[in-house]
Write a protein that holds these residues in place. Structure first.
Motif, PDB file in Angstrom:
ATOM      1  N   ILE A  78      12.823   6.308 -13.965  1.00  0.00           N
ATOM      2  CA  ILE A  78      13.552   6.912 -12.839  1.00  0.00           C
ATOM      3  C   ILE A  78      14.684   6.000 -12.388  1.00  0.00           C
ATOM      4  O   ILE A  78      15.797   6.457 -12.112  1.00  0.00           O
ATOM      5  CB  ILE A  78      12.583   7.222 -11.687  1.00  0.00           C
ATOM      6  N   GLU A  79      14.411   4.696 -12.316  1.00  0.00           N
ATOM      7  CA  GLU A  79      15.424   3.733 -11.895  1.00  0.00           C
ATOM      8  C   GLU A  79      16.616   3.743 -12.854  1.00  0.00           C
ATOM      9  O   GLU A  79      17.767   3.545 -12.434  1.00  0.00           O
ATOM     10  CB  GLU A  79      14.813   2.329 -11.836  1.00  0.00           C
ATOM     11  N   ASN A  80      16.349   4.004 -14.131  1.00  0.00           N
ATOM     12  CA  ASN A  80      17.416   4.061 -15.138  1.00  0.00           C
ATOM     13  C   ASN A  80      18.083   5.428 -15.225  1.00  0.00           C
ATOM     14  O   ASN A  80      18.932   5.663 -16.089  1.00  0.00           O
ATOM     15  CB  ASN A  80      16.857   3.683 -16.516  1.00  0.00           C
ATOM     16  N   GLY A  81      17.693   6.329 -14.329  1.00  0.00           N
ATOM     17  CA  GLY A  81      18.289   7.668 -14.306  1.00  0.00           C
ATOM     18  C   GLY A  81      17.848   8.536 -15.467  1.00  0.00           C
ATOM     19  O   GLY A  81      18.558   9.470 -15.845  1.00  0.00           O
ATOM     20  N   GLU A  82      16.679   8.242 -16.037  1.00  0.00           N
ATOM     21  CA  GLU A  82      16.168   8.994 -17.174  1.00  0.00           C
ATOM     22  C   GLU A  82      14.964   9.843 -16.776  1.00  0.00           C
ATOM     23  O   GLU A  82      14.312   9.587 -15.756  1.00  0.00           O
ATOM     24  CB  GLU A  82      15.751   8.033 -18.301  1.00  0.00           C
ATOM     25  N   HIS A  83      14.681  10.855 -17.603  1.00  0.00           N
ATOM     26  CA  HIS A  83      13.488  11.664 -17.384  1.00  0.00           C
ATOM     27  C   HIS A  83      12.254  10.828 -17.695  1.00  0.00           C
ATOM     28  O   HIS A  83      12.160  10.214 -18.757  1.00  0.00           O
ATOM     29  CB  HIS A  83      13.504  12.900 -18.292  1.00  0.00           C
ATOM     30  N   SER A  84      11.299  10.799 -16.784  1.00  0.00           N
ATOM     31  CA  SER A  84      10.063  10.064 -17.021  1.00  0.00           C
ATOM     32  C   SER A  84       9.032  10.972 -17.676  1.00  0.00           C
ATOM     33  O   SER A  84       8.746  12.054 -17.159  1.00  0.00           O
ATOM     34  CB  SER A  84       9.488   9.523 -15.705  1.00  0.00           C
ATOM     35  N   PRO A  85       8.461  10.545 -18.802  1.00  0.00           N
ATOM     36  CA  PRO A  85       7.411  11.358 -19.424  1.00  0.00           C
ATOM     37  C   PRO A  85       6.136  11.368 -18.580  1.00  0.00           C
ATOM     38  O   PRO A  85       5.279  12.233 -18.753  1.00  0.00           O
ATOM     39  CB  PRO A  85       7.185  10.675 -20.776  1.00  0.00           C
ATOM     40  N   ILE A  86       6.015  10.398 -17.680  1.00  0.00           N
ATOM     41  CA  ILE A  86       4.834  10.304 -16.815  1.00  0.00           C
ATOM     42  C   ILE A  86       5.147  10.918 -15.451  1.00  0.00           C
ATOM     43  O   ILE A  86       6.090  10.495 -14.779  1.00  0.00           O
ATOM     44  CB  ILE A  86       4.404   8.838 -16.634  1.00  0.00           C
ATOM     45  N   GLU A  87       4.374  11.908 -15.067  1.00  0.00           N
ATOM     46  CA  GLU A  87       4.552  12.546 -13.763  1.00  0.00           C
ATOM     47  C   GLU A  87       3.521  12.022 -12.755  1.00  0.00           C
ATOM     48  O   GLU A  87       3.863  11.617 -11.659  1.00  0.00           O
ATOM     49  CB  GLU A  87       4.420  14.066 -13.905  1.00  0.00           C
ATOM     50  N   TYR A  88       2.252  12.036 -13.137  1.00  0.00           N
ATOM     51  CA  TYR A  88       1.176  11.553 -12.265  1.00  0.00           C
ATOM     52  C   TYR A  88       0.201  10.709 -13.083  1.00  0.00           C
ATOM     53  O   TYR A  88      -0.037  10.980 -14.258  1.00  0.00           O
ATOM     54  CB  TYR A  88       0.396  12.716 -11.632  1.00  0.00           C
ATOM     55  N   VAL A  89      -0.397   9.721 -12.419  1.00  0.00           N
ATOM     56  CA  VAL A  89      -1.444   8.910 -13.033  1.00  0.00           C
ATOM     57  C   VAL A  89      -2.619   8.824 -12.067  1.00  0.00           C
ATOM     58  O   VAL A  89      -2.447   8.450 -10.904  1.00  0.00           O
ATOM     59  CB  VAL A  89      -0.963   7.474 -13.345  1.00  0.00           C
ATOM     60  N   THR A  90      -3.801   9.213 -12.530  1.00  0.00           N
ATOM     61  CA  THR A  90      -5.012   9.077 -11.726  1.00  0.00           C
ATOM     62  C   THR A  90      -6.070   8.387 -12.573  1.00  0.00           C
ATOM     63  O   THR A  90      -5.976   8.353 -13.802  1.00  0.00           O
ATOM     64  CB  THR A  90      -5.554  10.445 -11.258  1.00  0.00           C
ATOM     65  N   GLY A  91      -7.072   7.835 -11.926  1.00  0.00           N
ATOM     66  CA  GLY A  91      -8.109   7.145 -12.671  1.00  0.00           C
ATOM     67  C   GLY A  91      -9.413   7.080 -11.902  1.00  0.00           C
ATOM     68  O   GLY A  91      -9.433   7.247 -10.676  1.00  0.00           O
ATOM     69  N   ARG A  92     -10.506   6.858 -12.639  1.00  0.00           N
ATOM     70  CA  ARG A  92     -11.816   6.738 -12.002  1.00  0.00           C
ATOM     71  C   ARG A  92     -12.760   5.966 -12.911  1.00  0.00           C
ATOM     72  O   ARG A  92     -12.568   5.878 -14.124  1.00  0.00           O
ATOM     73  CB  ARG A  92     -12.394   8.119 -11.697  1.00  0.00           C
TER      74      ARG A  92
END
Length: 227
Positions: A32-46
């Motif tokens: 996002i900082e580089n102005g590019e599309h991020s392949p990662i939208e959300y990250v959750t874990g358990r």
């Protein structure tokens, strides 16, 4: 047989989840900082509960001394993305990292389960730095689109109700819903560039509007002081 100290046993798994969530979210921030599309939208874990671990040990005939290597999903992460293409980009990113090792992969995106379930499963070996030294932890990551995740969440809830023995009508509807979900992903992939351009434009416009509003408020603040 010595009783397992579960708090001590699960501590490195919790550490692995916490560290990997930070690292994966940092990848998203970098795109996002580089102005590019991020392949990662959300990250959750358990980390699996003790009751869930015991139930799976009984169901899969896993002995306590083989628990760490035979149960690969004690630590679990889920990555959600917008497009099917993002899934494979994330897989490539994980393969290229030097702070973890990929030990197993199962592609249920290309080869869906009979139920219609789609997701990419990847098992990592992740080194956790402890006071006593390095402990290698197995972590399972499930990578899927938002549409796949919606379907999987509904199927998971129904599975609890019916204990996996779905009525034929529900089973047929779930399969049709899975097909419709994947058709949605395919259609979104066809117009992926248009969507990404629109998202960049929307993000830029919001940022410009915010800066304008901020500047206006600061100007009004100066004027009020002068009067």
């Amino acid at each position: 047989m010595v009783e397992t100290n579960w708090n001590s046993f699960l501590l490195p798994y919790s550490q692995a989840i916490a560290e990997l969530k930070i690292k994966l979210r940092s990848i998203r921030a970098e795109f996002i900082e580089n102005g590019e599309h991020s392949p990662i939208e959300y990250v959750t874990g358990r980390v699996k509960s003790v009751d869930s671990i015991k139930e799976k040990m009984k169901r899969r005939y896993i002995s306590a001394d083989l628990l760490e290597q035979d149960m690969q999903d004690i630590a679990g992460l889920r990555i959600q993305c917008q497009f099917v293409e993002d899934i494979y980009q994330i897989v490539d990113i994980l393969h290229d990292r030097t702070d973890l090792a990929v030990v197993e992969e199962r592609d249920y995106v290309t080869n869906s389960k009979p139920s219609g379930y789609r997701s990419y499963h990847i098992v990592l070996q992740y080194p956790v730095q402890q006071a006593s030294g390095v402990k290698n932890i197995l972590v399972e990551i499930q990578i899927r689109t938002l549409a796949m995740n919606f379907w999987s969440t509904i199927e998971h809830s129904l599975n609890y109700k019916y204990q996996g023995d779905f009525p034929e009508d529900i089973n047929s509807r779930l399969k049709r819903a899975a097909e419709a979900s994947f058709m949605l992903d395919e259609e979104m992939s066809k117009i992926r560039e248009e969507i990404q351009d629109a998202q960049k434009y929307f993000t830029h416009s919001k940022s410009s509007d915010f800066q304008s509003l901020k500047g206006s408020q600061q100007h009004e603040g100066v004027d009020s002081k002068q009067s």
